[in-house]
Design a protein around this motif. Sequence first.
Motif, mmCIF file in Angstrom:
data_model
loop_
_atom_site.group_PDB
_atom_site.id
_atom_site.type_symbol
_atom_site.label_atom_id
_atom_site.label_comp_id
_atom_site.label_asym_id
_atom_site.label_seq_id
_atom_site.Cartn_x
_atom_site.Cartn_y
_atom_site.Cartn_z
ATOM 1 N N ASP A 20 0.816 -1.203 0.000
ATOM 2 C CA ASP A 20 0.000 0.000 0.000
ATOM 3 C C ASP A 20 0.850 1.254 0.000
ATOM 4 O OD1 ASP A 20 -2.263 -1.613 2.235
ATOM 5 O OD2 ASP A 20 -2.386 -1.479 0.071
ATOM 6 N N GLY A 21 2.094 1.152 -0.368
ATOM 7 C CA GLY A 21 2.952 2.331 -0.355
ATOM 8 C C GLY A 21 4.105 2.155 -1.310
ATOM 9 N N LEU A 22 4.971 3.117 -1.305
ATOM 10 C CA LEU A 22 6.141 3.102 -2.164
ATOM 11 C C LEU A 22 7.390 3.288 -1.335
ATOM 12 C CD1 LEU A 22 4.866 5.450 -4.991
ATOM 13 C CD2 LEU A 22 5.057 2.965 -5.098
ATOM 14 N N GLU A 23 8.479 2.786 -1.848
ATOM 15 C CA GLU A 23 9.773 2.957 -1.208
ATOM 16 C C GLU A 23 10.660 3.757 -2.149
ATOM 17 O OE1 GLU A 23 12.985 0.164 1.044
ATOM 18 O OE2 GLU A 23 12.141 -0.635 -0.810
ATOM 19 N N TYR A 24 11.309 4.760 -1.615
ATOM 20 C CA TYR A 24 12.249 5.541 -2.404
ATOM 21 C C TYR A 24 13.652 5.103 -2.044
ATOM 22 C CZ TYR A 24 8.291 8.311 -3.728
ATOM 23 O OH TYR A 24 7.085 8.704 -4.242
ATOM 24 N N VAL A 25 14.417 4.742 -3.055
ATOM 25 C CA VAL A 25 15.777 4.256 -2.877
ATOM 26 C C VAL A 25 16.703 5.189 -3.640
ATOM 27 C CG1 VAL A 25 17.345 2.316 -3.222
ATOM 28 C CG2 VAL A 25 14.932 1.884 -2.716
ATOM 29 N N SER A 26 17.725 5.684 -2.965
ATOM 30 C CA SER A 26 18.664 6.580 -3.638
ATOM 31 C C SER A 26 19.853 5.797 -4.175
ATOM 32 C CB SER A 26 19.156 7.661 -2.674
ATOM 33 O OG SER A 26 20.163 7.154 -1.827
ATOM 34 N N PRO A 63 12.978 6.639 11.992
ATOM 35 C CA PRO A 63 11.586 6.812 11.591
ATOM 36 C C PRO A 63 11.486 7.372 10.171
ATOM 37 C CG PRO A 63 12.236 8.610 13.017
ATOM 38 C CD PRO A 63 13.386 7.635 12.982
ATOM 39 N N THR A 64 10.302 7.338 9.629
ATOM 40 C CA THR A 64 10.043 7.892 8.304
ATOM 41 C C THR A 64 10.329 9.390 8.322
ATOM 42 O OG1 THR A 64 8.339 6.254 7.939
ATOM 43 C CG2 THR A 64 8.283 8.200 6.533
ATOM 44 N N SER A 65 11.118 9.845 7.372
ATOM 45 C CA SER A 65 11.428 11.269 7.293
ATOM 46 C C SER A 65 11.781 11.639 5.865
ATOM 47 C CB SER A 65 12.600 11.624 8.216
ATOM 48 O OG SER A 65 12.920 12.995 8.102
ATOM 49 N N MET A 66 11.461 12.855 5.495
ATOM 50 C CA MET A 66 11.899 13.443 4.230
ATOM 51 C C MET A 66 12.557 14.794 4.511
ATOM 52 S SD MET A 66 11.428 11.487 1.635
ATOM 53 C CE MET A 66 11.573 12.643 0.289
ATOM 54 N N VAL A 67 13.073 14.949 5.716
ATOM 55 C CA VAL A 67 13.763 16.170 6.123
ATOM 56 C C VAL A 67 15.257 15.910 5.992
ATOM 57 C CG1 VAL A 67 14.139 17.821 7.995
ATOM 58 C CG2 VAL A 67 11.881 16.767 7.682
ATOM 59 N N GLY A 68 15.869 16.585 5.041
ATOM 60 C CA GLY A 68 17.277 16.351 4.750
ATOM 61 C C GLY A 68 18.194 16.519 5.946
ATOM 62 N N ALA A 69 17.972 17.569 6.746
ATOM 63 C CA ALA A 69 18.838 17.822 7.902
ATOM 64 C C ALA A 69 18.734 16.698 8.924
ATOM 65 C CB ALA A 69 18.482 19.163 8.546
ATOM 66 N N GLU A 70 17.552 16.146 9.083
ATOM 67 C CA GLU A 70 17.347 15.066 10.047
ATOM 68 C C GLU A 70 18.065 13.791 9.584
ATOM 69 O OE1 GLU A 70 13.645 13.831 12.748
ATOM 70 O OE2 GLU A 70 13.223 13.712 10.596
ATOM 71 N N ILE A 71 17.869 13.429 8.337
ATOM 72 C CA ILE A 71 18.511 12.219 7.810
ATOM 73 C C ILE A 71 20.026 12.392 7.771
ATOM 74 C CG2 ILE A 71 18.709 10.708 5.790
ATOM 75 C CD1 ILE A 71 15.692 11.222 5.326
ATOM 76 N N TYR A 72 20.483 13.581 7.432
ATOM 77 C CA TYR A 72 21.920 13.868 7.454
ATOM 78 C C TYR A 72 22.478 13.654 8.867
ATOM 79 C CZ TYR A 72 26.293 16.453 7.481
ATOM 80 O OH TYR A 72 27.605 16.813 7.656
ATOM 81 N N LYS A 73 21.754 14.141 9.884
ATOM 82 C CA LYS A 73 22.191 13.977 11.275
ATOM 83 C C LYS A 73 22.359 12.491 11.601
ATOM 84 C CE LYS A 73 19.057 14.315 14.422
ATOM 85 N NZ LYS A 73 18.005 14.813 15.326
ATOM 86 N N TRP A 74 21.394 11.663 11.183
ATOM 87 C CA TRP A 74 21.494 10.232 11.459
ATOM 88 C C TRP A 74 22.698 9.622 10.731
ATOM 89 C CZ3 TRP A 74 15.721 9.677 9.858
ATOM 90 C CH2 TRP A 74 14.916 10.241 10.845
ATOM 91 N N CYS A 75 22.934 10.058 9.513
ATOM 92 C CA CYS A 75 24.090 9.560 8.751
ATOM 93 C C CYS A 75 25.395 9.946 9.444
ATOM 94 C CB CYS A 75 24.065 10.096 7.320
ATOM 95 S SG CYS A 75 22.745 9.410 6.300
ATOM 96 N N VAL A 76 25.440 11.154 10.004
ATOM 97 C CA VAL A 76 26.630 11.584 10.745
ATOM 98 C C VAL A 76 26.840 10.695 11.959
ATOM 99 C CG1 VAL A 76 27.606 13.462 12.153
ATOM 100 C CG2 VAL A 76 26.628 13.956 9.893
ATOM 101 N N TRP A 77 25.757 10.374 12.684
ATOM 102 C CA TRP A 77 25.886 9.485 13.836
ATOM 103 C C TRP A 77 26.522 8.156 13.418
ATOM 104 C CZ3 TRP A 77 20.283 9.709 16.216
ATOM 105 C CH2 TRP A 77 20.054 10.977 16.768
#
Length: 189
Positions: free
Chosen positions: A1-7, A143-157
């Motif tokens: 029932d949804g889509l997945e975005y893969v970079s 969690p589900t996010s499309m906020v670049g700064a948030e995902i970047y923060k997790w990647c930095v961790w």
Amino acid sequence: DGLEYVSVPLALGDVQGSVDELRALLERMGAHLNPSYRSSTHIHVNMCDKSFREVLGVMVAWTVVEPIFLRLMPKGRDGSMFCMSGYDCGDLGDFMDRFCQDIARGFEHGFRPRGKYSSLNIGRLGTTNDNRGLGTLEFRIFPTSMVGAEIYKWCVWLNNLCTVVAEHQKDDSFLAFVREAEQNPMPLV
């Protein structure tokens, strides 16, 4: 029932801009994000050029920081059946033992990963039955996010975790300490 975005694989410095660009594109198309208990952000960390020792080091370090990371996530991530923690799975000791045996045997029985739905999915690390190995460790707690700064923060961790492990791989003092303790154990007081 949804889509997945893969970079495509991204350098750390490109994460925030790429996510924000995707979000802007989706907004222009009229798409909206509808998070559910099944959706999340998965971050893959490239391990293709790492030694077994370094990969194992990241896995061990993850078990130490996993409870902290889960407490930093929104309610519902800790205990989710789609990112089971090591303490919820109860299989971590057996898995690490089997993984070390597999390394020692040169994976003669193939690559036997831990369950896909653990917070750290190693199924993408090597080639499994579905033949979809990417050479990555997949962290599934976010969690589900499309906020670049948030995902970047997790990647930095995650990048910092891997950096700490890599730096300690250069110093055998801990390994020397463990070997000495094994050869000359001290009685517990």
